[in-house]
Design a protein around this motif. Structure first.
Motif, short mmCIF file in Angstrom:
data_model
loop_
_atom_site.label_atom_id
_atom_site.label_comp_id
_atom_site.label_asym_id
_atom_site.label_seq_id
_atom_site.Cartn_x
_atom_site.Cartn_y
_atom_site.Cartn_z
N LYS A 33 42.34 34.01 55.13
CA LYS A 33 43.69 33.43 55.02
C LYS A 33 44.51 34.29 54.08
N ASP A 34 43.93 34.65 52.91
CA ASP A 34 44.54 35.55 51.93
C ASP A 34 43.45 36.36 51.26
N THR A 35 43.56 37.68 51.30
CA THR A 35 42.60 38.55 50.63
C THR A 35 42.71 38.35 49.12
N PRO A 36 41.68 38.75 48.36
CA PRO A 36 41.72 38.55 46.91
C PRO A 36 42.94 39.20 46.26
N PHE A 37 43.57 38.45 45.36
CA PHE A 37 44.72 38.99 44.63
C PHE A 37 44.79 38.38 43.25
N ASP A 38 45.41 39.13 42.34
CA ASP A 38 45.60 38.67 40.97
C ASP A 38 46.91 37.94 40.86
N VAL A 40 34.49 30.46 40.76
CA VAL A 40 33.46 31.49 40.87
C VAL A 40 33.63 32.53 39.76
N GLU A 41 32.58 33.29 39.51
CA GLU A 41 32.65 34.36 38.52
C GLU A 41 33.19 35.65 39.12
N ASP A 42 33.04 35.82 40.45
CA ASP A 42 33.48 37.04 41.11
C ASP A 42 34.11 36.69 42.46
N CYS A 43 35.42 36.58 42.47
CA CYS A 43 36.18 36.19 43.66
C CYS A 43 35.91 37.13 44.83
N ASP A 44 35.90 38.44 44.55
CA ASP A 44 35.71 39.43 45.62
C ASP A 44 34.33 39.30 46.27
N LEU A 45 33.31 39.04 45.46
CA LEU A 45 31.95 38.88 45.97
C LEU A 45 31.90 37.74 46.99
#
Length: 138
Positions: A102-107, A84-89
């Protein structure tokens, strides 16, 4: 990452993953309305229904009716991943649609032998407890 051709056939690509759904309509709605996919092919009735969901670029998620509810997927597929272009979206849209995190967005930086790969990822449980990863290049 730069694509590398298969050593046997240069035209080899990943085509689809298949999921057996407990609630076919709920799953179809999730993949179309929440994640923006299109129903490319649909067939059958009742527990014999199936649908190829086009995620773009010639890759599909195939969903089948007639699944049995389980607490967690227990097979050799750990998860499947959508670039995807925007993981958080996508993560936020899945949460708003009632999915579990399962896991919130992280770098993350994958320190590979070839080169470092900075990415942002998140994992959710889809409508049938399938684990979906949202993968974004940074």
């Amino acid at each position: 990452m730069k694509p590398i051709n298969n050593s046997i056939a240069s035209s080899t690509q990943f085509h689809h993953i298949a999921i057996k759904c407990v609630d076919f309509d709920k799953s179809k709605t999730f993949y179309t309305e929440t994640l923006g996919m299109n129903a490319a092919l649909q067939w059958g009735e009742g527990d014999g229904r199936g649908c190829m969901m086009d995620i773009g670029g010639g890759t599909y998620i195939e969903i089948f009716a007639g699944g049995i509810k389980t607490e967690a997927p227990e097979n050799s597929v750990i998860h499947f991943c959508i670039l995807v272009e925007d993981c958080d979206l996508y993560y936020n849209r899945a949460m708003e649609a009632g999915c579990k995190s399962k896991d919130t967005p992280f770098d993350l930086v994958i320190n590979a032998k070839e080169k470092d790969l900075p990415i942002r990822i998140a994992f959710i449980y889809g409508p049938d407890n399938e684990v979906i990863e949202f993968f974004q290049y940074r």
